[in-house]
Design a protein around this motif. Structure first.
Motif, short mmCIF file in Angstrom:
data_model
loop_
_atom_site.label_atom_id
_atom_site.label_comp_id
_atom_site.label_asym_id
_atom_site.label_seq_id
_atom_site.Cartn_x
_atom_site.Cartn_y
_atom_site.Cartn_z
N GLY A 84 0.80 -1.23 0.09
CA GLY A 84 0.18 0.12 -0.04
C GLY A 84 0.79 1.41 -0.08
N ALA A 85 2.02 1.12 0.72
CA ALA A 85 2.95 2.18 1.02
C ALA A 85 3.95 2.35 -0.19
CB ALA A 85 3.53 2.48 2.23
N SER A 86 4.65 3.65 -0.36
CA SER A 86 5.66 3.80 -1.32
C SER A 86 6.55 2.90 -1.30
CB SER A 86 6.33 5.23 -1.01
OG SER A 86 7.42 5.31 -1.84
N THR A 87 7.05 2.28 -2.58
CA THR A 87 8.10 1.28 -2.63
C THR A 87 9.24 2.00 -2.18
OG1 THR A 87 8.28 1.71 -4.87
CG2 THR A 87 7.07 -0.19 -4.05
N SER A 88 9.47 3.13 -2.25
CA SER A 88 10.77 3.86 -2.04
C SER A 88 10.97 4.47 -0.56
CB SER A 88 11.04 4.97 -2.99
OG SER A 88 9.91 6.06 -2.54
N PHE A 89 9.86 4.00 0.18
CA PHE A 89 10.32 4.62 1.73
C PHE A 89 11.18 3.36 2.25
CE2 PHE A 89 8.91 3.55 6.12
CZ PHE A 89 9.04 4.89 6.66
N TRP A 100 0.16 3.13 -7.66
CA TRP A 100 -1.24 3.17 -7.69
C TRP A 100 -1.74 4.32 -8.15
CZ3 TRP A 100 -1.50 -1.71 -7.99
CH2 TRP A 100 -1.03 -2.62 -6.84
N LEU A 101 -1.01 5.42 -7.97
CA LEU A 101 -1.45 6.78 -8.42
C LEU A 101 -1.62 6.96 -9.99
CD1 LEU A 101 0.19 9.11 -5.87
CD2 LEU A 101 -2.28 8.84 -6.18
N ALA A 140 -8.68 8.63 -2.49
CA ALA A 140 -9.11 7.55 -2.18
C ALA A 140 -7.94 6.63 -1.34
CB ALA A 140 -9.52 6.64 -3.25
N MET A 141 -6.88 7.44 -0.98
CA MET A 141 -6.07 6.73 -0.21
C MET A 141 -5.88 7.29 1.20
SD MET A 141 -2.69 6.53 -2.99
CE MET A 141 -2.83 5.61 -4.59
N ASN A 142 -5.04 6.52 2.26
CA ASN A 142 -4.85 7.09 3.61
C ASN A 142 -3.48 7.85 3.56
OD1 ASN A 142 -2.70 4.99 3.97
ND2 ASN A 142 -4.35 3.56 4.39
N GLY A 143 -2.87 8.03 4.51
CA GLY A 143 -1.61 8.97 4.38
C GLY A 143 -0.43 8.23 3.86
N TRP A 144 -0.42 6.79 4.13
CA TRP A 144 0.76 5.93 3.62
C TRP A 144 0.45 5.69 2.16
CZ3 TRP A 144 5.17 5.51 5.84
CH2 TRP A 144 5.30 5.74 7.14
N PRO A 194 0.14 5.70 14.76
CA PRO A 194 -0.21 5.58 16.11
C PRO A 194 -1.81 5.05 16.25
CG PRO A 194 0.00 7.97 15.55
CD PRO A 194 0.45 7.07 14.23
N GLU A 195 -2.56 5.65 15.21
CA GLU A 195 -3.92 5.21 15.30
C GLU A 195 -4.62 4.37 14.43
OE1 GLU A 195 -5.29 9.21 15.23
OE2 GLU A 195 -4.63 9.69 17.51
N GLY A 196 -3.79 4.05 13.15
CA GLY A 196 -4.51 3.18 12.28
C GLY A 196 -5.12 4.00 11.23
N TYR A 197 -5.82 3.25 10.28
CA TYR A 197 -6.39 3.97 9.13
C TYR A 197 -7.64 3.10 8.94
CZ TYR A 197 -1.92 6.19 8.82
OH TYR A 197 -0.86 6.76 9.14
N LEU A 198 -8.98 3.66 9.06
CA LEU A 198 -10.35 3.05 8.88
C LEU A 198 -10.79 3.36 7.62
CD1 LEU A 198 -12.15 0.96 10.17
CD2 LEU A 198 -13.43 3.22 10.86
#
Length: 492
Positions: A263-268, A289-290, A298-302, A339-343
């Motif tokens: 889900g997150a950036s592969t370069s992280f 994905w972008l 439609a994405m969360n912060g990651w 710290p809080e997850g992504y719903l």
């Protein structure tokens, strides 16, 4: 000339004094931010991520950056301004006091900046176990004494299966504890009845995502390749464990196609460098994905929500299966990140809420993917491994998790005909030989990297004190470990 010299002499002490106060305040605020966002800090993790500098800011959740600015930039400036105001007010009040009071204040005022810096630095070094990090150059070389190069352990193929390897962010076995949470938060995964190692434990050098991936796929920790080691600072950027042989390297030699989807950036944190270096033929993350048309809204912060990731993974599974080539499909989720997850909106519509809802919804998404693979007949020639990447750090359920006597990582091995485990305990490094034998390869003595296979019967078994010895000596300097990073092209 004399005026400039006089101005500099009068200004320099004030600048030095202010700089020392700011440094001390920053260290306190930085430590607070780390604890608030990630739990107890790990200096190996901190120094590793510092290698990627500004690029890290571009790939991390923007909320993490905002919190860093709030607590490590704005807060120190506010505290510094309050300190300066208090000092100024104190001098005005003391001007009306006795000469003895003024003398005492003068001494305190003189040594104040040094005291703040010294106390902050001491606190920070104790907090992140920096003393242990510094002295690790002088301890015994655990890695060199125990590492088994994968090339020295030839694989024997026994009708190997395709592999689906699912890493679930920060997923602990403790979430299944009904006494603590009132019900099994991972019920959908529990009901799959996969083979499980009840004591999948975490050792140093494995406690964050890229470290966990490296440890489970290469049988080695991430250690001592940091901005504090000038001999290797450039190498970590140019290559990633260039001389190590990892799970995808071995599978590629056996004709497998390796595909990574996260889900997150592969370069992280250099994840893209690891994937390229070690024979992942395709890699998909936030940027991909972008480009494919997923709107950022439609994405969360990651990046991509877990439900959307598994939807695309089903498509990729159909494509890989239809090709007729053996494959390894590796997936990495993100919704349960501290710290809080992504719903996601999809989870919310199904009645999930709060962080425990995020955990349960991700468990349901993973289980749905497994049931899809099973119901469509893919398990005839495909085995599935589900792993928490590491223990959770700081989230709304941390207090409940710490009530449990032992914290272990979730794992489940799902196959039509799964081999029998040979013990209860598993460490990250054991996953490399364990996954290979689970997939249908055999190793003469079950050893590879720092790991021991958890399947089949082998004469060699992990020594009883292995966990304690690793905790004490694993991160000590090792020439053999550093040789895995050596890049001759960068040395010339």
């Amino acid at each position: 000339m004399n005026l400039s010299s006089h101005t500099f002499k009068s200004t320099a002490p004030r600048l030095m004094r202010s700089s020392m106060y700011l440094l001390g305040i920053f260290l306190f605020c930085f430590s607070y931010w780390l604890h608030r966002s990630f739990g107890k800090p790990d200096i190996e993790q901190i120094t590793y991520h510092m290698n990627f500098g500004v690029k890290l800011i571009n790939t991390v959740d923007p909320a993490v950056t905002r919190r860093f600015i709030r607590w490590c930039v704005v807060a120190p400036l506010i505290f510094f301004a309050l300190l300066c105001y208090t000092e100024r007010r104190g001098r005005r009040v003391l001007a009306r006091r006795s000469q003895r009071c003024r003398a005492i204040f003068s001494r305190l005022n003189k040594w104040g900046p040094l005291a703040v810096v010294f106390s902050a630095a001491t606190f920070w070094m104790c907090d992140v176990s920096a003393f242990k990090y510094i002295t690790s150059d002088f301890g015994p070389d655990y890695f060199g004494a125990n590492y088994v190069p994968p090339k020295s352990a030839p694989l024997v193929a026994n009708k190997p299966k395709n592999l689906i390897l699912i890493y679930v962010e920060s997923l602990e076995q403790g979430y299944t504890d009904r006494k603590v949470f009132g019900h099994d938060l991972l019920a959908p995964l529990t009901e799959l009845h996969g083979t499980n190692f009840p004591s999948y434990e975490q050792v140093p050098g494995t406690g964050w995502t890229i470290a966990a991936i490296v440890a489970t796929q290469c049988g080695v920790p991430l250690e001592r390749v940091t901005v504090f080691d000038p001999n290797t600072q450039g190498q970590v950027i140019n290559s990633f464990l260039k001389n190590a042989v990892c799970l995808p390297d071995l599978l590629a030699e056996q004709g497998y196609r390796n595909v990574f989807m996260g889900g997150a950036s592969t370069s992280f944190a250099g994840k893209d460098k690891f994937l390229r270096q070690h024979h992942y033929h395709e890699a998909y993350g936030r940027e991909e994905w972008l480009k494919s048309g997923v709107p950022e809204s439609a994405m969360n912060g990651w990046g991509l929500y877990d439900g959307d990731l598994f939807s695309r993974a089903k498509t990729k599974l159909r494509e890989l299966s239809a090709s007729g080539q053996k494959f390894n499909l590796t997936l990495l989720t993100v919704d349960t990140h501290e710290p809080e997850g992504y719903l996601s909106s999809g989870c919310a519509q199904r009645g999930f809420n709060g962080f425990d809802g995020v955990i349960s919804c991700t468990a349901a998404e993973v289980a749905d993917f497994v049931r899809y693979a099973r119901d469509d007949g893919y398990l005839e020639d495909t085995n599935i491994v589900i792993l928490g990447d590491h223990l959770s750090r700081k989230n709304p359920l941390t207090d409940q998790l710490t009530q449990r006597p032992d914290r272990t990582i979730f794992n489940s091995f799902i196959a039509k005909d799964a081999p029998l485990p040979n013990r209860a305990q598993l460490l990250h490094f054991d996953l490399m030989p364990t996954i290979l034998e689970f997939t249908g390869f055999s190793l003469a003595d079950g050893r590879m990297g720092l790991g021991y296979s958890g399947f089949n019967q082998h004469a060699l078994q992990p020594p009883p004190g292995r966990f304690a010895e690793m905790d004490k000596s694993l991160m000590n300097h090792s020439d053999q470990y550093m040789a895995l990073w050596s890049d001759p092209e960068s040395d010339h």
